[in-house]
Scaffold this motif. Sequence first.
Motif, PDB file in Angstrom:
ATOM      1  N   SER A  52      61.228  81.443  -8.227  1.00 48.99           N
ATOM      2  CA  SER A  52      61.111  80.022  -7.894  1.00 48.99           C
ATOM      3  C   SER A  52      60.028  79.325  -8.713  1.00 48.99           C
ATOM      4  O   SER A  52      60.210  78.197  -9.163  1.00 48.99           O
ATOM      5  CB  SER A  52      60.811  79.869  -6.408  1.00 48.99           C
ATOM      6  OG  SER A  52      61.852  80.448  -5.666  1.00 48.99           O
ATOM      7  N   LEU A  56      60.750  76.153 -11.201  1.00 48.87           N
ATOM      8  CA  LEU A  56      60.123  74.830 -11.111  1.00 48.87           C
ATOM      9  C   LEU A  56      59.413  74.470 -12.412  1.00 48.87           C
ATOM     10  O   LEU A  56      59.578  73.367 -12.943  1.00 48.87           O
ATOM     11  CB  LEU A  56      59.132  74.804  -9.940  1.00 48.87           C
ATOM     12  CG  LEU A  56      59.796  74.776  -8.562  1.00 48.87           C
ATOM     13  CD1 LEU A  56      58.782  75.016  -7.470  1.00 48.87           C
ATOM     14  CD2 LEU A  56      60.493  73.438  -8.360  1.00 48.87           C
ATOM     15  N   ALA A 182      62.385  75.334  -4.128  1.00 51.31           N
ATOM     16  CA  ALA A 182      62.655  75.245  -5.569  1.00 51.31           C
ATOM     17  C   ALA A 182      64.079  74.762  -5.822  1.00 51.31           C
ATOM     18  O   ALA A 182      64.327  73.936  -6.707  1.00 51.31           O
ATOM     19  CB  ALA A 182      62.426  76.602  -6.237  1.00 51.31           C
TER      20      ALA A 182
END
Lengths: 338, 510
Positions: A52, A56, A182
């Motif tokens: 995640s 991002l 995310a």
Amino acid sequence: MNKKFKQLMAVRGMGAALTAFVGLIIIYVAFGLIQPQVFSMRNILNLLRSMSKYLLIGVGQSYLLITGNIDLSIGSVVAMSAMISATMMSSGVIVPIAILVALICCLAVGAVNGVLVGKFRLPPFIATMGTMFVGRGIAYMVNGNRNTNAISSGIGKEAADRFQNFFYYGSTAGVYNTFWIALIIFLIFFFLLSKTRTGRHIYAIGSNPDAAKLSGVSVLATVTKAYMVSAFCSFVVGLILCAQAGMGNMEAGNVYEMYGVAAGVIGGVSPLGGTGLLLGTFAGAAVWQTLENGLSMAGAPVGIQRIVIGIIVVGAVLMDIVFRRGIGGRKPAKKADK
Amino acid sequence: MRMNEVIVSMQGISKSFPGVKALDNVRFELRSGEVMALLGENGAGKSTLMKILSGVYTRDAGTIEIFGKSYGDLTPKQAQAVGVAIIHQELNMCRHLTVAENMFLGREIYKGFMLDNAAMEREAARVLGELKIDISPRQVVGDLPVSKQQMVEIAKALSTNARVLIMDEPTSALTSKEIDDLFRIIRQLRANGCGIVYISHRLEELAHIVDRVTIMRDGQYITSMNFQDVTLDEIIAHMVGREIKEKFPRVECEKGKKVFEVKHLNAGRMVRDVSFELYEGEIVGFAGLMGAGRTETTRAIFGVDPKESGEILLDGKPVSICSPQDAIQAGIVLAPEDRKKDGLCTKLSIRHNIALPNLDLLCNRLGVVSTTKEDAMCDQAVDNLKIKTPNVDVDAGNLSGGNQQKVVVGKWLARNSRVVMFDEPTRGIDVAAKVEIYNLMNQLKQQGIAVMFVSSEMPEVMGIADRIIVMCDGRITGELSARETTQNEILTYATRFENKFAQDEGSAKA
């Protein structure tokens, strides 16, 4: 089926993105064969959670790469986010306020980047290298050049647990919250990039800034938005790291900006601007995390992990170039007029 | 819209850039339903004036009235909103985006929270259809040939409902058939009451479409008049401020021995079984339509693109060329088509540009560049070619088109080349500078250097070359003597396409 596939492949950058997904599956299966634990549900959940962060960061950096720019301040903004929120929480400021202050500070860095690059035409490498140092400096200074105490010491164990569960330890529908967060952010920015005017302008500026400008596109506004997106993603990663550790670490997010470049580039985002899909970035982030995860489960030392990842990044771009131009590097023949 | 009404009036326009006064008290008027040619040499200020009208630059002084309304500092968006559209000299498209995306850039159509791609594609298709341009709105612009990109630019301008359309050198990249298409579109727009500003160096074209002319020189307004009332010679005299005696100066030379020979050269789809010879004391013109494979031929000979087969002989001896280095070492050099992209390092000085391919001559054994030799080489080039510049340390990008071309040529003349290939050397440069380039080619011819001259402008090939080789679709389709041939004959050979029905069907499926 064939026609649908053709339509899909006609989307620019789709080829590279799908290639990255294929690569992902191959890598994953290969590691699974070496070390069957890779296939275990627990490992899959862990994989999703730890990718995640890269997802991002990759989304943020991809926004900039597509405009033909780069954001080197990502890692420092991550640290700012973690340190500012942790410092406030560990001294008893309630969670929403701490988060809000961190958000404002992070977005401010994005805005400064945008103005330096979009308005004053500073080379993005230099401008964001400047904010990279300044941001890291701020992260050091927030708590007087020390990592923070545990956040529970300020806001109490209950509130700290809630914060940590929300961002890292808790799960919803069997999957860690981190991944859901995310994923939602990814979908929002995916939509923004592919379905809105801002997204279209981001591609246009990366393709030909002069043409975009002469078509009435505001370079300043568009570039600033891209830097704000990147800063926002970094801010969220900062909170995730803060929740994971339960404290603020001054060195949080070190060299994350490069992980972002890697995720984007593996997924087919052109570092020269103009092309790339966030879908590719998703695959790129997953490849990255699968490699890290797989290599460490297979018992490879950290040094080997770095070497493999470095080779994969260069290899992905090399493959793309060879694929597009042919090995001889001949310029594509002009299509005959019908 | 009413015809023959003043729709644009610019008075007393001045504009300075650091170090130069680009425009000095210029006036300009455009009426509805007319095509106005804005003429002048490079650097006369035509483009600057039109960039002010379209909001790209802001003026230092003067007034602008469009459709009777006064405007101060226009922005590109404002200009677009009042109906002024400009098609820039350098193509301004986003290569990675599709035709429809480019056409609607900056004024996208929305449906709810999302871009309405279908609506934009429909509208783009409608505009393209009206102009009878056969391009799909979904095609990526970077995949289109330059001429089609130009058509897309025009369609883009028109899709904004432009009533004042400025075209800056619109034909420089088009073939004669495409130019016909363009003129058809221009006439259509004129009939609808649009005012069209037409900037071009190809004076021969004007007669086909122009109603009035405005002439500028050195940033000043010279005169404007009805096109019918003047001759081309008068126009040229106004433009250059003096008369040009010969548009195509020709020198006679004894045809000498064979210098250069290409045998059965194949390189990709655009160079197929090309064979020709060049002799001392002659200029060989390469005529043909855009995309006939002439540029590709020069690139293959020069070693930029890989060759599949074929032989190259220089002074009777075979030479092997795998890279431009090989070609340069052998004495075969190329002044490429796109000066700014391939010909020059525009951010480097004239000095560095001229020295770049000659560093082997300028450096000592340790690789240190000898400034004395460099100075001598550059001074000689500037003198010989009459490059107009205050000194050789000026950035090459700041020179006018004609002078840039001279630098491109200059860097090759500093070494003893045997074969010089010119690819569209006069594209986008003004009449006086063209003559200087012709003179330069004539000089080379007199020195016994083989000159290969690729050009899409028929009169210039016929006026300058001694022998003309015509190409079509990657093959040589004819060889003519320049003195005896006609434009029609050249065109016949230039359109001698292979019968490709079977092939076409194949590619339609692919």
